[in-house]
Write an enzyme that holds these catalytic residues in place. Structure first.
Site, PDB file in Angstrom:
ATOM      1  N   VAL A  16       0.831  -1.209   0.000  1.00 29.12           N
ATOM      2  CA  VAL A  16       0.000   0.000   0.000  1.00 29.12           C
ATOM      3  C   VAL A  16       0.869   1.265   0.000  1.00 29.12           C
ATOM      4  O   VAL A  16       0.663   2.169  -0.809  1.00 29.12           O
ATOM      5  CB  VAL A  16      -0.960   0.001   1.221  1.00 29.12           C
ATOM      6  CG1 VAL A  16      -1.835   1.251   1.202  1.00 29.12           C
ATOM      7  CG2 VAL A  16      -1.841  -1.253   1.211  1.00 29.12           C
ATOM      8  N   ALA A  47       8.802   6.395   6.245  1.00 28.82           N
ATOM      9  CA  ALA A  47       9.445   5.601   7.304  1.00 28.82           C
ATOM     10  C   ALA A  47       9.195   4.124   7.049  1.00 28.82           C
ATOM     11  O   ALA A  47       8.094   3.732   6.642  1.00 28.82           O
ATOM     12  CB  ALA A  47       8.879   5.983   8.665  1.00 28.82           C
ATOM     13  N   LYS A 107      -7.016  -1.400   9.702  1.00 37.53           N
ATOM     14  CA  LYS A 107      -8.300  -1.741  10.342  1.00 37.53           C
ATOM     15  C   LYS A 107      -8.128  -2.249  11.756  1.00 37.53           C
ATOM     16  O   LYS A 107      -8.963  -1.987  12.635  1.00 37.53           O
ATOM     17  CB  LYS A 107      -9.135  -2.746   9.542  1.00 37.53           C
ATOM     18  CG  LYS A 107      -8.382  -3.937   8.932  1.00 37.53           C
ATOM     19  CD  LYS A 107      -7.678  -3.505   7.715  1.00 37.53           C
ATOM     20  CE  LYS A 107      -6.565  -4.269   7.181  1.00 37.53           C
ATOM     21  NZ  LYS A 107      -6.861  -5.048   6.027  1.00 37.53           N
ATOM     22  N   ILE A 138     -13.238   0.614  -2.215  1.00 42.97           N
ATOM     23  CA  ILE A 138     -14.674   0.962  -2.197  1.00 42.97           C
ATOM     24  C   ILE A 138     -14.917   2.084  -1.182  1.00 42.97           C
ATOM     25  O   ILE A 138     -14.547   1.941  -0.017  1.00 42.97           O
ATOM     26  CB  ILE A 138     -15.538  -0.264  -1.785  1.00 42.97           C
ATOM     27  CG1 ILE A 138     -15.272  -1.446  -2.716  1.00 42.97           C
ATOM     28  CG2 ILE A 138     -17.002   0.096  -1.760  1.00 42.97           C
ATOM     29  CD1 ILE A 138     -15.999  -2.727  -2.283  1.00 42.97           C
ATOM     30  N   ASP A 203      -9.571 -10.213  10.370  1.00 46.49           N
ATOM     31  CA  ASP A 203      -9.507  -9.001   9.547  1.00 46.49           C
ATOM     32  C   ASP A 203     -10.928  -8.520   9.212  1.00 46.49           C
ATOM     33  O   ASP A 203     -11.253  -7.336   9.339  1.00 46.49           O
ATOM     34  CB  ASP A 203      -8.709  -9.306   8.268  1.00 46.49           C
ATOM     35  CG  ASP A 203      -8.671  -8.129   7.314  1.00 46.49           C
ATOM     36  OD1 ASP A 203      -7.863  -7.216   7.526  1.00 46.49           O
ATOM     37  OD2 ASP A 203      -9.465  -8.122   6.356  1.00 46.49           O
ATOM     38  N   LYS A 207     -13.003  -5.041  10.379  1.00 47.62           N
ATOM     39  CA  LYS A 207     -13.724  -4.162   9.448  1.00 47.62           C
ATOM     40  C   LYS A 207     -15.189  -4.020   9.871  1.00 47.62           C
ATOM     41  O   LYS A 207     -15.791  -2.955   9.726  1.00 47.62           O
ATOM     42  CB  LYS A 207     -13.612  -4.723   8.034  1.00 47.62           C
ATOM     43  CG  LYS A 207     -12.180  -4.598   7.495  1.00 47.62           C
ATOM     44  CD  LYS A 207     -11.944  -5.467   6.281  1.00 47.62           C
ATOM     45  CE  LYS A 207     -10.555  -5.263   5.701  1.00 47.62           C
ATOM     46  NZ  LYS A 207     -10.173  -6.292   4.734  1.00 47.62           N
ATOM     47  N   GLY A 305      -5.275  -5.205  -2.229  1.00 46.81           N
ATOM     48  CA  GLY A 305      -4.220  -4.944  -3.209  1.00 46.81           C
ATOM     49  C   GLY A 305      -3.748  -3.497  -3.072  1.00 46.81           C
ATOM     50  O   GLY A 305      -4.531  -2.614  -2.684  1.00 46.81           O
TER      51      GLY A 305
HETATM   52  P1  NDP Z   1       3.220  -4.715   3.882  1.00 50.13           P
HETATM   53  O1  NDP Z   1       3.593  -5.784   4.849  1.00 50.13           O
HETATM   54  O2  NDP Z   1       3.376  -4.937   2.429  1.00 50.13           O
HETATM   55  O3  NDP Z   1       4.058  -3.376   4.240  1.00 50.13           O
HETATM   56  C1  NDP Z   1       4.188  -2.885   5.542  1.00 50.13           C
HETATM   57  C2  NDP Z   1       5.177  -1.737   5.502  1.00 50.13           C
HETATM   58  O4  NDP Z   1       5.181  -1.104   6.782  1.00 50.13           O
HETATM   59  C3  NDP Z   1       6.611  -2.178   5.225  1.00 50.13           C
HETATM   60  O5  NDP Z   1       7.263  -1.224   4.404  1.00 50.13           O
HETATM   61  C4  NDP Z   1       7.253  -2.188   6.623  1.00 50.13           C
HETATM   62  O6  NDP Z   1       8.627  -1.857   6.605  1.00 50.13           O
HETATM   63  C5  NDP Z   1       6.509  -1.045   7.281  1.00 50.13           C
HETATM   64  N1  NDP Z   1       6.423  -1.213   8.734  1.00 50.13           N
HETATM   65  C6  NDP Z   1       5.829  -2.205   9.431  1.00 50.13           C
HETATM   66  N2  NDP Z   1       5.948  -1.980  10.764  1.00 50.13           N
HETATM   67  C7  NDP Z   1       6.669  -0.833  10.876  1.00 50.13           C
HETATM   68  C8  NDP Z   1       7.155  -0.099  11.984  1.00 50.13           C
HETATM   69  N3  NDP Z   1       6.923  -0.496  13.244  1.00 50.13           N
HETATM   70  N4  NDP Z   1       7.873   1.021  11.737  1.00 50.13           N
HETATM   71  C9  NDP Z   1       8.126   1.421  10.460  1.00 50.13           C
HETATM   72  N5  NDP Z   1       7.684   0.786   9.373  1.00 50.13           N
HETATM   73  C10 NDP Z   1       6.970  -0.351   9.586  1.00 50.13           C
HETATM   74  O7  NDP Z   1       1.715  -4.300   4.250  1.00 50.13           O
HETATM   75  P2  NDP Z   1       0.592  -3.703   3.288  1.00 50.13           P
HETATM   76  O8  NDP Z   1       1.143  -2.570   2.526  1.00 50.13           O
HETATM   77  O9  NDP Z   1      -0.082  -4.816   2.584  1.00 50.13           O
HETATM   78  O10 NDP Z   1      -0.464  -3.177   4.377  1.00 50.13           O
HETATM   79  C11 NDP Z   1      -0.184  -2.021   5.141  1.00 50.13           C
HETATM   80  C12 NDP Z   1      -1.412  -1.666   5.975  1.00 50.13           C
HETATM   81  O11 NDP Z   1      -2.513  -1.454   5.105  1.00 50.13           O
HETATM   82  C13 NDP Z   1      -1.863  -2.739   6.959  1.00 50.13           C
HETATM   83  O12 NDP Z   1      -2.409  -2.117   8.093  1.00 50.13           O
HETATM   84  C14 NDP Z   1      -2.950  -3.487   6.192  1.00 50.13           C
HETATM   85  O13 NDP Z   1      -3.890  -4.090   7.046  1.00 50.13           O
HETATM   86  C15 NDP Z   1      -3.579  -2.314   5.466  1.00 50.13           C
HETATM   87  N6  NDP Z   1      -4.294  -2.677   4.243  1.00 50.13           N
HETATM   88  C16 NDP Z   1      -3.704  -3.483   3.317  1.00 50.13           C
HETATM   89  C17 NDP Z   1      -4.353  -3.797   2.153  1.00 50.13           C
HETATM   90  C18 NDP Z   1      -3.769  -4.705   1.118  1.00 50.13           C
HETATM   91  O14 NDP Z   1      -4.505  -5.096   0.219  1.00 50.13           O
HETATM   92  N7  NDP Z   1      -2.485  -5.035   1.201  1.00 50.13           N
HETATM   93  C19 NDP Z   1      -5.694  -3.265   1.879  1.00 50.13           C
HETATM   94  C20 NDP Z   1      -6.234  -2.419   2.925  1.00 50.13           C
HETATM   95  C21 NDP Z   1      -5.536  -2.149   4.050  1.00 50.13           C
HETATM   96  P3  NDP Z   1       9.687  -2.850   5.920  1.00 50.13           P
HETATM   97  O15 NDP Z   1       9.455  -2.715   4.443  1.00 50.13           O
HETATM   98  O16 NDP Z   1      11.007  -2.306   6.336  1.00 50.13           O
HETATM   99  O17 NDP Z   1       9.384  -4.212   6.451  1.00 50.13           O
HETATM  100  N1  HSE Z   2      -5.861  -8.627   3.889  1.00 50.29           N
HETATM  101  C1  HSE Z   2      -6.949  -7.785   3.547  1.00 50.29           C
HETATM  102  C2  HSE Z   2      -7.888  -8.550   2.638  1.00 50.29           C
HETATM  103  C3  HSE Z   2      -6.446  -6.560   2.842  1.00 50.29           C
HETATM  104  O1  HSE Z   2      -7.510  -9.611   2.139  1.00 50.29           O
HETATM  105  O2  HSE Z   2      -9.004  -8.095   2.447  1.00 50.29           O
HETATM  106  C4  HSE Z   2      -7.534  -5.547   2.557  1.00 50.29           C
HETATM  107  O3  HSE Z   2      -8.003  -4.985   3.740  1.00 50.29           O
END
Ligand code: NDP
Ligand code: HSE
Length: 433
Positions: A16, A47, A107, A138, A203, A207, A305
């Site tokens: 994301v 960060a 969430k 959405i 999860d 939500k 995604g």
């Molecule tokens: P990822 O695991 O792909 O990425 C997480 C990122 O956050 C990484 O860059 C990680 O760093 C960084 N991170 C994690 N913990 C810390 C911390 N304590 N300090 C600094 N950086 C940190 O997750 P996603 O991008 O898939 O998801 C991110 C958020 O969005 C989550 O809360 C997820 O529930 C939510 N979300 C995700 C969706 C999806 O479809 N993927 C959809 C809707 C919501 P590093 O790269 O160094 O490990």
């Molecule tokens: N892991 C979550 C899902 C990401 O599969 O719906 C979107 O919130």
């Protein structure tokens, strides 16, 4: 605003975060972004946890560092797309208190700490937005907060987890096995860092806490929702229910019972093949809201995604910047103290159950006896023989969750039962209340 530009800091550069940064930095969008936000926006820093890792997906000129360093970079809006809800609760709280608006997709964070964080944001005169926390791209949060603010919602239900919907529809449509479907969902960026949250329904429960807060006025202060996951579903279940005219979907439901009682649960559910939710496949999500005056409304789209989620984050960032520039902030949601959460044991549904039994005379009678003992009436049943064993599939008439739980526990103790398989609700529809 701290300068001529709105300074946006991002925590997280995963699926994301990288997509959000890329949208904010996209030259071809700058004019449209400026029109919408009224102030030029710039990425003030990103960060991550591992600051040493090469990240070719991020523009080289963007500052990168730790969360603590990012928070000192004179930010107007902090985007939290990291996960890790307990750590991020402290980070977001501190950012709000120091005057930053916060946009989050987290969430788990909102479900556990949303009510408190919203109060902190209001006291600090800033925004806390979380459109991306439910159903990816959405725009359901804004629809509930604004368009439906005056409606009395009777039921809200939806497919709000992309990973489980992807797994179930892949297993149904291509006969793929559970493990390979899960691996694909992880590779495509749908699953949580720990996919247990997806497949066990946590999860979706988080939500549902958020959605029910907006639709019914409950608090976002914990995951107090009865939840079951998809790990016990087998090919045989999918085949049987399909023959009966259903598909299995992980559904989250919040339903008003009487004036002020609210039933909430998450679990794999038999949905009639003709129902709008049955057609939602892959990582798509859908939310259906039934209002007293609006009637049924359905939103559907890409629920997981990086890119669809990033569009929802970007919309929030734009609104937060526009509000800051105008010196205003959103009103917090209110909690309705008159809403009473029902114990799940009291909630009634029709149920589907599957059992593996030893194929011996009298077994069916013993099983039927247990159903009778707990007052459960069987609507239909099928037996499929496999050597010395048989699989039994049942659909019941309406029963309470407590009665079904007792029945399942009792069946597990019968010597003739090799395995109690799954127990799923049937979605109540207009045709089958
Ligand atoms: P990822 O695991 O792909 O990425 C997480 C990122 O956050 C990484 O860059 C990680 O760093 C960084 N991170 C994690 N913990 C810390 C911390 N304590 N300090 C600094 N950086 C940190 O997750 P996603 O991008 O898939 O998801 C991110 C958020 O969005 C989550 O809360 C997820 O529930 C939510 N979300 C995700 C969706 C999806 O479809 N993927 C959809 C809707 C919501 P590093 O790269 O160094 O490990
Ligand atoms: N892991 C979550 C899902 C990401 O599969 O719906 C979107 O919130």
């Amino acid at each position: 605003m701290s300068s001529t530009h709105a300074r946006i800091g991002i925590i997280g550069a995963g699926f994301v975060g990288a997509a959000v940064a890329s949208l904010l930095g996209d030259e071809s969008r700058q004019a449209a972004l400026l029109d919408a936000s009224t102030v030029p926006m710039e990425v003030a820093g990103i960060a991550v946890r591992d600051v040493t890792r090469e990240r070719p997906e991020l523009a080289a000129h963007w500052w990168r560092g730790s969360v603590n360093e990012l928070l000192t970079r004179d930010l107007d809006v902090l985007v939290e797309v990291a996960g890790d809800p307990d750590v991020m609760a402290l980070v977001v709280d501190s950012a709000l208190r120091s005057g930053m608006s916060v946009v989050t997709a987290n969430k788990a964070l909102m479900a556990r700490h949303g009510t408190q964080l919203a109060q902190t944001a209001h006291a600090a005169g800033v925004d806390l937005f979380y459109e991306a926390s439910v159903a990816g791209g959405i725009p359901i949060i804004r629809a509930l907060r604004t368009s439906l603010a005056g409606e009395r919602v009777s039921r809200l239900m939806g497919i709000v987890n992309g990973t489980t919907n992807f797994i179930l529809s892949t297993m149904t449509q291509s006969g793929s096995d559970y493990q390979s479907a899960l691996a694909d969902a992880q590779r495509l960026g749908y699953a949580e860092a720990d996919p247990t949250a997806d497949v066990e329904g946590f999860d979706a429960a988080a939500k549902l806490v958020i959605l029910s807060s907006l639709a019914f006025g409950t608090a976002m202060d914990g995951l107090s929702i009865s939840t079951s996951g998809i790990t016990t579903i087998r090919d045989g279940d999918i085949r049987f229910v399909s023959k009966m005219g259903y598909v299995i979907k992980l559904i989250a439901v919040a339903q008003r019972v009487g004036e002020n009682r609210l039933a909430r649960y998450v679990g794999p559910t038999l949905v009639p093949a003709s129902h709008p939710l049955a057609a939602i496949n892959g990582a798509m999500n859908a939310v259906m809201v039934e209002g007293d005056k609006s009637g049924p409304l359905v939103w559907s789209g890409r629920g997981a995604g990086g890119e669809p989620t990033a569009t929802a984050v970007l919309g929030d960032v734009i609104e937060a910047v526009r509000n800051k520039a105008a010196g205003r902030h959103d009103v917090p949601f209110s909690v309705d103290p008159s809403i009473e959460l029902m114990a799940t044991a009291e909630v009634s549904s029709r149920f589907y159950l599957s059992l593996d039994v030893f194929d011996r005379p009298g077994v069916l009678a013993q099983v039927a006896n247990v159903f009778g003992e707990f007052g459960i009436s069987i609507q239909s049943m099928e037996q499929v023989g496999v050597g010395d064993e048989a699989q039994l599939f049942f659909i019941t008439h309406e029963a309470t969750t407590a009665a079904i739980d007792h029945t399942m526990a009792s069946l597990a103790h019968l010597a003739a039962v090799g395995r109690v398989g799954c127990c799923l609700r049937l979605l109540a529809t207009e045709e089958s209340p």
